[in-house]
Design an enzyme around this catalytic site. Structure first.
Site, PDB file in Angstrom:
ATOM      1  N   PRO A   2     -22.942   8.960  20.141  1.00 26.52           N
ATOM      2  CA  PRO A   2     -23.033   7.956  19.342  1.00 26.52           C
ATOM      3  C   PRO A   2     -22.826   6.520  20.064  1.00 26.52           C
ATOM      4  O   PRO A   2     -21.712   5.998  20.151  1.00 26.52           O
ATOM      5  CB  PRO A   2     -21.851   8.178  18.208  1.00 26.52           C
ATOM      6  CG  PRO A   2     -20.974   9.275  18.904  1.00 26.52           C
ATOM      7  CD  PRO A   2     -21.582   9.845  20.033  1.00 26.52           C
ATOM      8  N   GLU A   3     -23.869   5.812  20.443  1.00 29.51           N
ATOM      9  CA  GLU A   3     -23.714   4.649  20.904  1.00 29.51           C
ATOM     10  C   GLU A   3     -24.899   3.856  20.023  1.00 29.51           C
ATOM     11  O   GLU A   3     -25.107   4.688  19.087  1.00 29.51           O
ATOM     12  CB  GLU A   3     -24.281   4.531  22.349  1.00 29.51           C
ATOM     13  CG  GLU A   3     -23.508   5.061  23.498  1.00 29.51           C
ATOM     14  CD  GLU A   3     -23.971   4.847  24.853  1.00 29.51           C
ATOM     15  OE1 GLU A   3     -24.595   3.664  25.176  1.00 29.51           O
ATOM     16  OE2 GLU A   3     -23.913   5.681  25.661  1.00 29.51           O
ATOM     17  N   HIS A  90     -13.920  21.315  11.705  1.00 33.20           N
ATOM     18  CA  HIS A  90     -14.073  19.697  11.929  1.00 33.20           C
ATOM     19  C   HIS A  90     -14.733  19.175  10.951  1.00 33.20           C
ATOM     20  O   HIS A  90     -15.106  17.865  11.460  1.00 33.20           O
ATOM     21  CB  HIS A  90     -14.496  19.702  13.563  1.00 33.20           C
ATOM     22  CG  HIS A  90     -13.677  20.447  14.308  1.00 33.20           C
ATOM     23  ND1 HIS A  90     -12.465  19.767  14.452  1.00 33.20           N
ATOM     24  CD2 HIS A  90     -14.001  21.345  15.261  1.00 33.20           C
ATOM     25  CE1 HIS A  90     -11.874  20.987  15.320  1.00 33.20           C
ATOM     26  NE2 HIS A  90     -12.947  21.867  15.916  1.00 33.20           N
ATOM     27  N   ARG A 109     -13.222  15.770  17.971  1.00 35.90           N
ATOM     28  CA  ARG A 109     -12.239  15.227  18.864  1.00 35.90           C
ATOM     29  C   ARG A 109     -11.390  13.860  17.891  1.00 35.90           C
ATOM     30  O   ARG A 109     -10.251  13.555  18.297  1.00 35.90           O
ATOM     31  CB  ARG A 109     -12.705  14.386  20.029  1.00 35.90           C
ATOM     32  CG  ARG A 109     -13.150  15.604  21.092  1.00 35.90           C
ATOM     33  CD  ARG A 109     -13.753  14.831  22.178  1.00 35.90           C
ATOM     34  NE  ARG A 109     -12.790  13.959  23.214  1.00 35.90           N
ATOM     35  CZ  ARG A 109     -13.137  13.421  24.324  1.00 35.90           C
ATOM     36  NH1 ARG A 109     -14.368  13.585  24.508  1.00 35.90           N
ATOM     37  NH2 ARG A 109     -12.272  13.030  24.952  1.00 35.90           N
ATOM     38  N   ARG A 152     -15.773 -14.543  35.095  1.00 39.13           N
ATOM     39  CA  ARG A 152     -15.467 -13.224  34.860  1.00 39.13           C
ATOM     40  C   ARG A 152     -15.482 -12.527  36.195  1.00 39.13           C
ATOM     41  O   ARG A 152     -16.552 -12.521  37.033  1.00 39.13           O
ATOM     42  CB  ARG A 152     -16.212 -12.399  33.938  1.00 39.13           C
ATOM     43  CG  ARG A 152     -15.996 -13.001  32.319  1.00 39.13           C
ATOM     44  CD  ARG A 152     -14.555 -13.206  31.871  1.00 39.13           C
ATOM     45  NE  ARG A 152     -13.740 -11.514  31.882  1.00 39.13           N
ATOM     46  CZ  ARG A 152     -13.974 -11.249  30.556  1.00 39.13           C
ATOM     47  NH1 ARG A 152     -14.345 -11.653  29.519  1.00 39.13           N
ATOM     48  NH2 ARG A 152     -13.146  -9.671  30.471  1.00 39.13           N
TER      49      ARG A 152
END
Length: 271
Positions: A2-3, A90, A109, A152
């Site tokens: 999942p991005e 799950h 997870r 940065r």
DNA sequence: CTTGTAACCTGTCTGC
DNA sequence: TGCAGACAGGTTACAA
């Protein structure tokens, strides 16, 4: 997986199952994931009709006609199973629609999350407050990125993973974008030439758009009733390809660890 | 404010 | 076959 592109693919897939449907059954199977699941989730959503689905960064949003929006995050291992044959350990949230379709939010997870907020207050949902612009939106361009990176000194790889700078990139697409733009992952963010930033912004948009495009063909597998993923097309240039040839120069792809996470890159193209 | 590290969890794969 | 260790798409708390 999942991005941003995977969440977008998921939301599009769920739209076909949920949009306009009544939530006949909403059943949390445990009290918490990353954080507590709202105790009144079932009560507030049962009987509501889904009015629309959308995505913000890596979050999926399901709005209802009762003024509530359920917001889910898939964490590292989350996915929605569509019409599963049985509910397993799950599957942390089960939803049944008025048409009898079944959905299960599966997340071994448990790094994911489920929240419920008033639709009118979605913009003030705490995790959204700090998010940077959508990488595919107009607010994400080279001038913006230049300003965000100014001064940065951290490695650009790590800065692009910071959701406050740009919201939705993860480890895979950061590696892919940096390779496409020819930028070393360790390059200090504030010291990237403006011309390179132009290339980087372009690369990010291109990689995400291509991934979403491919996501359409991935959806079948991703949301398959039996839960099997299988048949993944890996169009990755460098991610997960340590030791294999760089598609541009044929040098072996290298791997290093930054901030505890793998970085894949080409030492020649990204010198 | 920035930066770096550890922690949260379970499953899978590799090497001995 | 067993077992230890490394590793996995993310986020956040905390220390410096």
């Amino acid at each position: 997986m999942p991005e941003l592109p995977e969440v977008e693919t998921t939301v599009r897939g769920l739209t076909g199952v949920l949009e306009g449907e009544v939530l006949a059954r909403v059943e949390p199977r445990r009290a918490d994931l990353r954080r507590a699941i709202p105790v009144d989730l079932r009560q507030r959503l049962t009987g509501a009709r889904v009015t629309g689905l959308s995505r913000r960064a890596k979050y999926g949003l399901i709005a209802t006609d009762r003024g509530d929006t359920m917001i889910f995050h898939l964490g590292m291992s989350g996915r929605w199973r569509v019409d599963p044959e049985d509910i397993g350990t799950h599957d942390h949230l089960v939803i049944e629609t008025g048409s009898g379709r079944l959905l299960a939010l599966n997340d071994p997870r448990r790094f994911g999350s489920i929240d419920l907020v008033e639709t009118a207050l979605v913009e003030r949902f705490a995790p959204f407050m700090a998010l940077g612009p959508e990488p595919l939106g107009e607010g994400f361009d080279a001038p913006y990125l230049a300003a965000a990176l100014e001064g940065r000194v951290s490695a650009i790889k790590l800065l692009l993973l910071d959701q406050r700078i740009v919201a939705g990139l993860g480890n895979i697409y950061v590696c892919e974008s940096l390779h496409m733009a020819g930028i070393a992952p360790t390059k200090p963010g504030g010291r990237i030439a403006r011309k390179r930033l132009d290339l980087l912004v372009e690369a990010i948009k291109e990689v995400l758009a291509a991934a979403i495009e491919a996501g359409g063909s991935t959806l079948r597998d991703y949301a398959r009733p039996d839960g099997q993923l299988g048949y993944f097309f890996k169009q990755w240039r460098v991610y997960g390809r340590e030791g294999l040839e760089c598609p541009v120069c044929a040098q072996p792809v290298l791997r290093r660890v930054d901030g505890g996470r793998s970085t894949f890159y080409c030492g020649k193209c990204q010198g």
